[in-house]
Design a protein around this motif. Structure first.
Motif, PDB file in Angstrom:
ATOM      1  N   PRO A   7      37.194  45.752 161.539  1.00 37.74           N
ATOM      2  CA  PRO A   7      37.469  45.606 160.105  1.00 37.74           C
ATOM      3  C   PRO A   7      37.626  44.130 159.731  1.00 37.74           C
ATOM      4  N   CYS A   8      37.091  43.769 158.586  1.00 39.97           N
ATOM      5  CA  CYS A   8      37.128  42.370 158.139  1.00 39.97           C
ATOM      6  C   CYS A   8      37.827  42.261 156.786  1.00 39.97           C
ATOM      7  N   LYS A   9      38.518  41.180 156.592  1.00 41.56           N
ATOM      8  CA  LYS A   9      39.153  40.843 155.323  1.00 41.56           C
ATOM      9  C   LYS A   9      38.652  39.461 154.919  1.00 41.56           C
ATOM     10  N   THR A  10      38.494  39.244 153.642  1.00 43.14           N
ATOM     11  CA  THR A  10      38.066  37.943 153.135  1.00 43.14           C
ATOM     12  C   THR A  10      39.207  37.312 152.360  1.00 43.14           C
ATOM     13  N   TYR A  11      39.452  36.052 152.632  1.00 45.90           N
ATOM     14  CA  TYR A  11      40.473  35.294 151.916  1.00 45.90           C
ATOM     15  C   TYR A  11      39.828  34.001 151.467  1.00 45.90           C
ATOM     16  N   LEU A  30      48.862  35.073 155.779  1.00 50.68           N
ATOM     17  CA  LEU A  30      47.915  35.966 156.448  1.00 50.68           C
ATOM     18  C   LEU A  30      48.563  36.713 157.612  1.00 50.68           C
ATOM     19  N   LYS A  33      50.861  39.388 156.168  1.00 51.82           N
ATOM     20  CA  LYS A  33      50.126  40.497 155.561  1.00 51.82           C
ATOM     21  C   LYS A  33      49.348  41.304 156.591  1.00 51.82           C
ATOM     22  N   TYR A  34      48.825  40.631 157.621  1.00 53.61           N
ATOM     23  CA  TYR A  34      48.026  41.279 158.668  1.00 53.61           C
ATOM     24  C   TYR A  34      48.614  40.936 160.039  1.00 53.61           C
TER      25      TYR A  34
END
Length: 58
Positions: A7-11, A30, A33-34
C-alpha cells in the motif's frame, strides 16, 4: 506498488518548503500517522529526517 501488495500513501510538501526543520516536522507527522511505515521515497533531506525520526522509535 499497490497491485503487488504494497500500500502506498502520497504526501506533498508545501510549495517552497525546503528547510530541515519543516522536514523533521513532516517526518514526525508521518510516523505518528503511519506507525508501521516501511519505506519512504523522497529527496535526500526528507529521507534523512525520516531516518532520524525512525531511529527515535528504536
Amino acid at each position: 506498488m499497490a497491485e503487488h501488495g504494497f500500500p502506498c500513501k502520497t504526501y506533498e510538501l508545501s510549495r517552497n518548503q525546503f528547510d530541515l526543520d519543516s522536514y523533521l516536522q513532516v517526518a514526525k507527522e508521518l510516523h505518528e500517522k503511519y506507525p508501521d511505515i516501511k519505506s519512504v521515497f523522497s529527496v535526500d533531506l526528507v529521507l534523512i529526517a525520516c531516518l532520524k525520526e525512525a531511529m527515535k522509535k528504536e
